[in-house]
Write a protein that holds these residues in place. Structure first.
Motif, short mmCIF file in Angstrom:
data_model
loop_
_atom_site.label_atom_id
_atom_site.label_comp_id
_atom_site.label_asym_id
_atom_site.label_seq_id
_atom_site.Cartn_x
_atom_site.Cartn_y
_atom_site.Cartn_z
N LYS A 227 -37.94 -45.81 15.69
CA LYS A 227 -37.83 -44.97 14.94
C LYS A 227 -37.24 -44.50 14.41
O LYS A 227 -36.57 -44.11 12.74
N TYR A 228 -35.84 -43.87 15.00
CA TYR A 228 -34.93 -43.52 14.91
C TYR A 228 -33.76 -44.30 13.57
O TYR A 228 -33.27 -43.95 12.37
N LYS A 229 -33.89 -45.82 14.16
CA LYS A 229 -32.95 -46.65 13.08
C LYS A 229 -34.03 -46.52 12.18
O LYS A 229 -32.92 -47.39 11.11
N ARG A 230 -35.01 -47.12 12.05
CA ARG A 230 -36.03 -47.63 10.68
C ARG A 230 -35.60 -46.46 9.47
O ARG A 230 -35.35 -46.62 8.58
N LEU A 231 -35.67 -44.80 10.14
CA LEU A 231 -35.33 -43.76 9.34
C LEU A 231 -34.06 -43.92 8.85
O LEU A 231 -34.14 -43.01 7.83
N ASN A 232 -33.07 -44.16 9.99
CA ASN A 232 -31.84 -44.25 9.56
C ASN A 232 -30.65 -44.91 8.01
O ASN A 232 -30.28 -44.66 6.96
N ARG A 233 -32.63 -46.19 8.00
CA ARG A 233 -31.65 -46.93 6.96
C ARG A 233 -32.17 -46.55 6.11
O ARG A 233 -31.52 -47.15 5.08
N ALA A 234 -33.49 -46.47 5.51
CA ALA A 234 -33.66 -45.67 4.49
C ALA A 234 -33.21 -44.49 4.32
O ALA A 234 -32.63 -44.68 2.91
N ASN A 235 -32.75 -43.41 5.87
CA ASN A 235 -31.70 -42.56 4.37
C ASN A 235 -30.47 -42.74 4.30
O ASN A 235 -30.00 -42.92 2.83
N THR A 236 -29.39 -43.92 4.71
CA THR A 236 -28.20 -44.64 4.17
C THR A 236 -28.55 -45.18 3.18
O THR A 236 -27.55 -45.61 2.15
N ALA A 237 -29.88 -46.17 2.76
CA ALA A 237 -30.37 -46.82 1.21
C ALA A 237 -30.31 -45.08 0.31
O ALA A 237 -29.74 -45.58 -0.86
N LYS A 238 -30.71 -44.02 0.50
CA LYS A 238 -31.12 -43.53 -0.68
C LYS A 238 -29.50 -42.53 -0.73
O LYS A 238 -29.14 -42.54 -1.97
N LEU A 239 -28.66 -42.09 0.48
CA LEU A 239 -27.32 -42.05 -0.06
C LEU A 239 -26.65 -42.92 -0.93
O LEU A 239 -25.81 -42.36 -1.74
N LYS A 240 -26.34 -44.42 0.04
CA LYS A 240 -25.72 -45.29 -1.73
C LYS A 240 -26.01 -45.04 -2.76
O LYS A 240 -25.59 -45.21 -3.76
N HIS A 241 -27.39 -45.18 -2.65
CA HIS A 241 -28.47 -44.72 -4.17
C HIS A 241 -28.02 -43.81 -4.75
O HIS A 241 -27.42 -44.00 -6.41
N TRP A 242 -27.83 -42.40 -4.45
CA TRP A 242 -27.52 -41.38 -5.60
C TRP A 242 -26.54 -41.48 -5.21
O TRP A 242 -25.65 -40.51 -6.56
N LEU A 243 -24.95 -41.95 -5.26
CA LEU A 243 -23.66 -41.87 -5.08
C LEU A 243 -23.18 -43.03 -5.79
O LEU A 243 -22.59 -42.73 -6.22
N LYS A 244 -24.32 -44.12 -5.86
CA LYS A 244 -23.76 -45.31 -6.81
C LYS A 244 -23.15 -44.72 -8.33
O LYS A 244 -22.29 -45.64 -8.11
N PRO A 245 -23.47 -44.30 -9.28
CA PRO A 245 -22.77 -43.81 -10.08
C PRO A 245 -21.45 -42.87 -9.77
O PRO A 245 -21.05 -42.47 -11.48
N GLN A 246 -21.35 -42.40 -9.40
CA GLN A 246 -20.23 -41.54 -8.88
C GLN A 246 -19.31 -42.70 -8.94
O GLN A 246 -17.59 -41.64 -9.26
N ALA A 247 -18.63 -43.99 -8.75
CA ALA A 247 -17.84 -44.61 -8.48
C ALA A 247 -17.36 -44.33 -10.28
O ALA A 247 -15.78 -44.55 -9.71
N ALA A 248 -17.89 -44.95 -11.03
CA ALA A 248 -17.53 -44.72 -12.68
C ALA A 248 -17.26 -43.65 -13.00
O ALA A 248 -16.35 -43.40 -14.35
N LYS A 249 -17.63 -42.38 -12.48
CA LYS A 249 -17.30 -41.15 -13.41
C LYS A 249 -16.44 -40.92 -12.53
O LYS A 249 -15.41 -40.53 -12.74
N ARG A 250 -15.94 -41.31 -11.20
CA ARG A 250 -14.12 -40.90 -10.52
C ARG A 250 -13.67 -41.70 -11.20
O ARG A 250 -12.18 -40.89 -11.15
N GLN A 251 -13.59 -43.06 -10.98
CA GLN A 251 -12.67 -43.43 -11.48
C GLN A 251 -12.11 -42.72 -13.41
O GLN A 251 -10.64 -43.09 -13.59
N ALA A 252 -13.20 -42.83 -14.35
CA ALA A 252 -12.76 -41.96 -15.42
C ALA A 252 -12.15 -41.15 -15.20
O ALA A 252 -10.95 -40.39 -15.91
N GLN A 253 -12.45 -39.81 -14.25
CA GLN A 253 -12.11 -38.43 -13.62
C GLN A 253 -10.82 -39.61 -13.08
O GLN A 253 -9.54 -38.60 -14.28
N LEU A 254 -9.83 -39.50 -12.77
CA LEU A 254 -8.42 -40.51 -12.13
C LEU A 254 -7.70 -40.73 -12.94
O LEU A 254 -6.57 -40.13 -13.98
#
Length: 857
Positions: A227-254
């Motif tokens: 159960k922990y592994k299943r929930l953690n996989r879903a949580n990790t996927a959420k984090l990656k989805h939320w932070l994905k747009p930040q890469a281009a924004k951070r590049q532009a900022q730099l």
């Protein structure tokens, strides 16, 4: 049941105390081992679960190649209903004054990853610092109240607002439950030695190094479970989805920041262009520099956001694997006890039924039912089982988990375990114990309870003698004396006793061999790894290719005998079905000379391996973990680069840590770059610890020298924890010895009881007490010898199984058992046999011959 019935039962227990106690002891040992070792794994897991919850260990971590800004934190803040988070600033440095790689981190403001104060207190002022408890082990001079100074390269020194601190405490972090390992880094030798915590504002950096994240849906969920592994996989996927747009924004900022820094330069060049001719050298040079800077700004790529779970924490996954190994041991090792207990109980109950045949016949003649007659035996065996189970559970669940956890305690920073009572295992143990005794009694009674009273009241006819196959070997048989012939006839006459004794002794012998073999396998690691496979004494790490100044500084040392230039880097082997492993990637500058410093060979044949451009040579344990053979590929990640598939050209003998050796040409094929040879393997002329420390301290004064790793220190640190395995060895040997003693005593006691008329007869015929004892002892000695013989093969198999389940991911035990271990186990078994016969000799001296020879006819 009447009082008379109970009186008969208690009288039988009183008359056969030795038999009752031996059954109880057999059950006690089996139940104690089964319930104790079965409880150890869950107890260890519960200790970790409680510790993670108490210290609020983060479920995930976020890192970025460009650092993490407030805008990244703002993204997580939008989802604060699902998670909590905290930013952490840290800097990895190579301490030039003590040759250690240290992670200096500012105390975060959040509540995740709470450290445990071992001594002292947390920093309260800007000039205070707390150190990892591991720092005390590596540098015993570090004490509360002493001064701690950061002394690293000039560039890194400038990233601290202060570099001198007062040590006010020592702590443990839930991120590092393993005592010795602190993870990898890009600084120095590539691995961290310990961490330090300071007040916020100590570091000059403006961005966070890591964001710790704790998902609320994992609170109360047991770590390591599906159960922990299943929930953690879903949580990790959420984090990656939320932070994905930040890469281009951070590049532009730099890029914006870089352009803003370049703008004054551009303005100056434009002003210069209005004052000078277009082809003026100064103007041309300035314009070229501006173009280069603009090209670099345009080349700034998108940063990589790395989201990891707890499995990335050193020791987190390995601790679970160790508990699973204990669970694996608990499924096979107690089976030996249970199987032997069942055999001995069957023999004992068979003898009890044979002794009470006359009583059974009398009771049947008086009209008692089969159930009433048989219940005496069932109650006798059940009472012995019940007492043995109660005592075994009480001892096992309190002793074995604490004992084994103490052995692992030297490896992990976890609190002492709390003993759990696992009722399912206790119930199973009770059922097994009752099956051993009551089941054996029912098996034996099935014939006698159907017999007529007249038959039962007559002594059972002795087994008919048979011609032995040895008698056909006239050359041998005719040379045997009378006693030896009788001994051989009795051995093959009582085949059940022969089988039970041989199997019982073989099982005990196997467990003792396993215990001694574990000690051999652990002890051989040091000799084979540091004496036979590695022929160097130190590893020197630089910040790049070797300069002339660095080479002169190295060879100026009188301690240096020879050196070998290599590239060394820490890589991660990644595959979804196996815990990530850290390995050292080694690229020798001159592969043909590698054999003078490192032996790459087949463990079984000792055939030498040589590097080529068709693949890598990896260690045997790494190949076993990832189930790869020669010709297969291994997924390897170097730094932040993409995972590369490395072809396995050979699998070499190795016992400590993981290594991947590749030639310069194959390295170029893999990473499309020329290796930078940043290290030296160094051989010493002497092995004085004082001189080696002086060598390291002196060499680190040379610019560009980052770290010196002394193998003498590595050997001490690696095998200090292995010494605790001696406790596990003691468990094997003592438990097996106790079982062997009980088995031998029980079977010998039964043998004497069965043949009491025979022994009384030879005493009447004039045999001396010593001769009567030898009459029995010769048979025991032969059976013990047979048990020892077969126990050697059984022990070899059990040892191999235990090694496969007890190894850690970064360690491979030497699979061989020394011949002297077989000798020790055999001598102990013989010693137990002699002890039992000494006890039996006293019993045989006091045989009442008249009572024994009295007939019931």
């Amino acid at each position: 049941m009447t009082k008379s019935y109970w009186r008969v039962l208690w009288r039988e227990i009183g008359h056969s105390k030795a038999r009752f106690i031996s059954i109880m002891l057999i059950i006690f040992l089996g139940v104690a081992f089964y319930t104790g070792i079965r409880a150890t794994g869950p107890d260890m897991l519960q200790a970790a679960t409680d510790y993670y919850a108490d210290q609020n260990l983060a479920t995930n971590s976020v890192q970025s190649t460009a650092g993490l800004t407030k805008k990244d934190l703002a993204i997580l803040h939008q989802h604060r209903d699902q998670l909590s988070y905290q930013a952490v600033k840290y800097l990895d440095i190579n301490q030039l004054n003590n040759n250690q790689v240290v992670r200096v981190a500012e105390m975060p403001s959040g509540s995740l990853n709470r450290v445990t104060v071992v001594s002292g207190h947390l920093p309260r002022r800007a000039n205070e610092i707390v150190l990892d408890q591991q720092a005390r082990t590596l540098q015993p001079k570090l004490k509360l109240g002493s001064t701690y100074r950061i002394a690293t390269t000039s560039a890194l020194n400038r990233q601290f607002n202060r570099r001198t601190f007062k040590i006010v405490g020592f702590v443990n972090s839930p991120r590092y439950i393993e005592k010795a390992t602190r993870g990898v880094t890009t600084v120095g030798k590539g691995t961290l030695d310990y961490f330090a915590l300071v007040k916020p504002g100590t570091l000059t950096q403006t961005v966070a190094s890591r964001i710790d994240v704790g998902f609320k849906n994992l609170r109360g969920v047991t770590p390591y479970t599906a159960k922990y592994k299943r929930l953690n996989r879903a949580n990790t996927a959420k984090l990656k989805h939320w932070l994905k747009p930040q890469a281009a924004k951070r590049q532009a900022q730099l890029q914006r920041q870089a352009r803003a820094q370049l703008a004054p330069q551009v303005a100056k060049v434009q002003a210069l262009a209005q004052q000078l001719p277009a082809n003026a050298p100064i103007l041309t040079k300035a314009q070229a520099q501006i173009k280069q800077a603009q090209a670099k700004i345009a080349a700034i790529g998108r940063p990589t956001y790395l989201v990891t779970g707890r499995a990335a924490n050193p020791g987190y996954s390995e601790y679970h694997e160790n508990t699973q190994r204990v669970v694996a041991l608990s499924t096979v090792f107690p089976l030996f006890f249970i199987a032997i207990a069942a055999l001995i109980c069957l023999t004992t109950m068979t003898r009890m039924v044979a002794e009470l045949r006359v009583q059974m016949g009398t009771l049947k003649a008086l009209g008692y039912s089969n159930a009433a007659i048989g219940s005496e035996f069932l109650l006798y065996g059940g009472l012995a089982s019940l007492l043995g189970t109660v005592l075994g559970v009480g001892f096992g669940v309190n002793f074995f988990p604490r004992f084994i956890a103490q052995a692992y305690g030297s490896m992990y920073n976890l609190p002492a375990i709390n003993v759990q009572v696992i009722w399912a295992d206790i119930l199973i143990a009770l059922v097994i114990a009752l099956a051993c005794t009551i089941g054996s009694a029912l098996l034996v009674l099935r014939v006698d309870l159907t017999s007529l009273p007249a038959t039962l009241m007559q002594p059972k006819a002795p087994k008919a003698g048979k011609t032995l196959w040895l008698e056909h070997w006239h050359g041998l048989w005719n040379r045997l004396n009378f006693n030896h012939k009788v001994t051989l006839r009795n051995l093959f006459r009582y085949k059940q006793r022969l089988l039970m004794t041989v199997l019982g002794i073989a099982g005990c012998m196997a467990m003792m061999i396993t215990g001694f073999g574990l000690k051999d396998s652990i002890g051989d690691i040091s000799v084979k790894q540091f004496d036979q496979l590695w022929h160097y004494d130190a590893i020197v790490v630089r910040n790049g290719s070797q300069t002339a100044q660095q080479r002169r500084a190295l060879h100026r040392q009188s301690l240096v005998k020879n050196d070998f230039v290599v590239k060394q880097a820490q890589v991660t082997v990644e595959r979804s079905d196996v815990a990530n492993q850290t390995a050292t990637l080694s690229v020798p500058q001159h592969p043909q000379n590698l054999t003078q410093f490192v032996v790459l060979r087949n463990r079984q044949t000792h055939a030498a391996y040589h590097l080529n451009n068709r693949g890598a040579i990896i260690d045997e344990k790494l190949a076993k973990l990832y189930d790869v053979q020669v010709g297969d590929t291994l997924p390897v990640k170097l730094g932040n680069r993409q995972v590369k598939r490395v072809r396995v050209a050979a699998i070499a003998e190795n016992y400590v840590n993981h290594f991947i050796y590749v030639s310069p040409s194959y390295y170029h094929q893999l990473f499309a770059a020329t290796p930078v040879y940043n290290g030296n393997l160094v051989q010493f002329t002497h092995h004085s610890q004082k001189r080696q420390n002086a060598f390291a301290n002196d060499l680190l004064k040379t610019p560009g020298m980052l770290n010196v790793t002394l193998l003498s220190t590595e050997k001490k640190n690696n095998f200090q924890m292995l010494d605790t395995m001696d406790l596990v060895v003691v468990i094997f040997v003592v438990a097996a010895g106790a079982l062997a003693l009980v088995v031998l005593y029980n079977l010998t006691n039964i043998n004497v009881s069965e043949r009491i008329r025979e022994l009384s007869t030879i005493k009447v015929l004039g045999f001396y007490d010593g001769e009567v004892t030898m009459y029995i002892f010769r048979e025991n000695l032969i059976l013990t010898g047979l048990g020892i013989f077969f126990g050697c093969f059984l022990g070899n198999w059990l040892h191999s199984y235990i090694l496969n389940t007890a190894e850690t991911d970064s360690l491979m035990f030497s699979p061989g058992i020394h011949w002297v271990s077989y000798v020790y186990a055999a001598l102990l078994t013989l010693a137990f046999s002699l002890l039992v016969m000494t006890i039996m000799h006293r019993k045989l001296k006091h045989i009442n011959m008249l009572d024994a020879l009295a007939s019931v006819d």
